[in-house]
Design a protein around this motif. Structure first.
Motif, short mmCIF file in Angstrom:
data_model
loop_
_atom_site.label_atom_id
_atom_site.label_comp_id
_atom_site.label_asym_id
_atom_site.label_seq_id
_atom_site.Cartn_x
_atom_site.Cartn_y
_atom_site.Cartn_z
N ASN A 198 0.73 -1.41 0.12
CA ASN A 198 -0.06 0.04 0.04
C ASN A 198 0.83 1.33 0.06
OD1 ASN A 198 -2.57 -1.53 -0.06
ND2 ASN A 198 -2.23 -1.84 2.37
N ALA A 199 2.09 0.89 -0.13
CA ALA A 199 2.99 2.31 -0.18
C ALA A 199 2.96 3.01 -1.61
CB ALA A 199 4.46 1.94 -0.04
N ASP A 200 3.30 4.29 -1.50
CA ASP A 200 3.28 5.04 -2.65
C ASP A 200 4.29 4.62 -3.70
OD1 ASP A 200 1.28 6.70 -1.69
OD2 ASP A 200 2.60 8.30 -0.93
N GLN A 201 4.10 4.80 -4.77
CA GLN A 201 5.16 4.40 -6.18
C GLN A 201 6.28 5.16 -5.61
OE1 GLN A 201 4.90 1.96 -8.43
NE2 GLN A 201 2.88 1.76 -7.27
N GLU A 202 6.57 6.32 -5.06
CA GLU A 202 7.70 7.01 -5.01
C GLU A 202 8.33 6.39 -4.01
OE1 GLU A 202 10.66 9.88 -4.72
OE2 GLU A 202 9.19 9.48 -6.29
N LYS A 235 8.49 2.86 -3.18
CA LYS A 235 9.02 1.84 -3.94
C LYS A 235 10.18 2.40 -5.02
CE LYS A 235 4.29 -0.17 -3.59
NZ LYS A 235 3.21 -0.66 -4.57
N LYS A 236 10.13 3.24 -5.39
CA LYS A 236 11.04 3.90 -6.44
C LYS A 236 12.36 4.13 -5.74
CE LYS A 236 12.18 7.18 -9.85
NZ LYS A 236 11.70 8.35 -10.58
N GLN A 237 12.27 4.65 -4.47
CA GLN A 237 13.30 5.15 -3.80
C GLN A 237 14.20 3.83 -3.24
OE1 GLN A 237 13.63 8.31 -0.87
NE2 GLN A 237 11.79 9.38 -2.06
N LEU A 238 13.28 2.92 -2.71
CA LEU A 238 13.77 1.54 -2.29
C LEU A 238 14.66 0.87 -3.42
CD1 LEU A 238 14.37 -0.58 -0.04
CD2 LEU A 238 11.92 -1.47 -0.76
N LEU A 239 13.99 0.81 -4.49
CA LEU A 239 14.57 0.19 -5.68
C LEU A 239 16.05 0.73 -6.06
CD1 LEU A 239 11.68 -0.81 -8.07
CD2 LEU A 239 13.20 -2.42 -6.69
N ASN A 240 16.02 2.28 -5.76
CA ASN A 240 17.28 2.98 -6.35
C ASN A 240 18.35 2.83 -5.18
OD1 ASN A 240 16.09 4.07 -8.80
ND2 ASN A 240 15.27 5.68 -7.73
N HIS A 241 18.02 2.77 -3.80
CA HIS A 241 18.92 2.76 -3.00
C HIS A 241 19.56 1.52 -2.32
CE1 HIS A 241 19.11 7.47 -2.65
NE2 HIS A 241 17.67 7.31 -2.59
N ALA A 242 18.79 0.59 -2.45
CA ALA A 242 18.81 -0.66 -1.83
C ALA A 242 19.89 -1.53 -2.63
CB ALA A 242 17.56 -1.54 -1.65
N GLN A 243 20.31 -2.52 -2.29
CA GLN A 243 21.15 -3.46 -2.93
C GLN A 243 20.92 -4.80 -2.48
OE1 GLN A 243 25.50 -3.83 -2.39
NE2 GLN A 243 25.38 -2.19 -0.88
N ILE A 244 21.21 -5.89 -3.59
CA ILE A 244 21.01 -7.39 -3.28
C ILE A 244 22.27 -7.85 -2.79
CG2 ILE A 244 20.27 -9.52 -4.00
CD1 ILE A 244 18.36 -8.30 -5.71
N LYS A 245 22.26 -8.53 -1.68
CA LYS A 245 23.44 -9.23 -1.12
C LYS A 245 23.44 -10.65 -1.02
CE LYS A 245 27.92 -9.17 0.85
NZ LYS A 245 28.83 -8.48 0.23
N GLU A 246 24.14 -11.50 -1.54
CA GLU A 246 24.16 -12.96 -1.50
C GLU A 246 25.24 -13.24 -0.31
OE1 GLU A 246 22.17 -14.89 -2.87
OE2 GLU A 246 21.39 -13.72 -4.63
N ILE A 247 25.03 -14.20 0.85
CA ILE A 247 25.91 -14.22 1.85
C ILE A 247 26.00 -15.86 2.08
CG2 ILE A 247 26.46 -13.93 4.20
CD1 ILE A 247 24.60 -11.41 3.99
N PRO A 248 26.95 -16.24 2.16
CA PRO A 248 27.15 -17.81 2.13
C PRO A 248 26.80 -18.46 3.90
CG PRO A 248 29.56 -16.84 2.28
CD PRO A 248 28.49 -15.85 2.17
N ALA A 249 26.44 -19.48 3.99
CA ALA A 249 26.34 -20.09 5.31
C ALA A 249 27.28 -19.94 6.23
CB ALA A 249 25.96 -21.51 5.20
N GLY A 250 27.21 -19.79 7.42
CA GLY A 250 28.54 -19.77 8.23
C GLY A 250 29.16 -18.62 8.44
N ALA A 251 28.66 -17.53 7.84
CA ALA A 251 29.30 -16.21 7.73
C ALA A 251 28.99 -15.31 9.19
CB ALA A 251 28.91 -15.51 6.39
#
Length: 224
Positions: free
Chosen positions: A18-22, A24-40
């Protein structure tokens, strides 16, 4: 963050639907995806929290270590969840008061601390999310404190073991791992498990437990 869309985020985090499009757009612009192995090890006690992770897959264990080296699990962060201690540290600009380690490979969306503080100030949807996160985790941590302070160790072990699996199923877990979960000593766990084995409630082998009488274990947990 081209590999993740707003629709993907909404599937994992319902507060964004239910969040505004703005927003969601800011989240997509500022966030990054991270893959972290088990045991880290991803957080150490005393660390500065520079990012908040929204977990898309995997599990993270958050725990404390006493002066004796004994550990106790505070809670786990699993799919579609986030860490209240991290959020609290970011908002209050204090140090992380525990340790965190990945128990399985983790995929997470990372939000920079400065951005999160700005969003919590500006957007009600983010404030509501953080407050809801706090209320849920606070209840979990209080329950853990009550267990440790007021409930007998043998009752806690009986309940923990009974909930590991169904009857006649083998569970791969060591006495030390149970001790870490419950905040007690390995020697105490071993002694109590031996008592349970003598009562034919469980069968022990190296690094594993077979649940032989789950109802009796749960009854023991209730009565002790």
């Amino acid at each position: 963050m081209s590999t993740l869309t707003a629709i993907d985020l909404e599937k994992h985090f319902s507060f964004l639907r239910n969040a505004d499009q703005e927003i969601k757009k800011q989240l997509l612009n500022h966030a990054q995806i991270k893959e972290i192995p088990a045991g880290a090890s991803i957080c150490w006690e005393g660390d500065t929290c520079t990012q908040l992770a929204l977990v898309l897959a995997g599990a993270v264990r958050v725990y404390k270590v006493g002066e004796s080296g004994r550990e106790i699990t505070l809670y786990r962060i699993e799919e579609d969840e986030s860490c209240i201690l991290t959020a609290s540290c970011i908002l209050s600009q204090t140090r992380f008061p525990a340790f965190a380690v990945t128990e399985s490979p983790v995929r997470a969306v990372l939000i920079p601390a400065s951005i999160l503080r700005e969003w919590v100030k500006r957007y009600e949807v983010w404030r509501d999310y953080v407050f809801e996160l706090m209320s849920k985790r606070l209840a979990t941590v209080i329950a853990t404190v009550e267990e440790v302070a007021f409930r007998r160790v043998d009752a806690r072990i009986a309940e923990f073991v009974a909930n590991l699996a169904e009857e006649n199923q083998e569970v791969k877990i060591t006495h030390q791992e149970i001790a870490f979960e419950l905040g007690t000593a390995r020697e105490v766990v071993s002694r109590i498990l031996k008592d349970f084995e003598r009562e034919n409630l469980i069968a022990l082998s190296r690094g594993s437990i077979v649940i032989q009488n789950k109802p009796a274990l749960l009854e023991k947990a209730r009565l002790l």
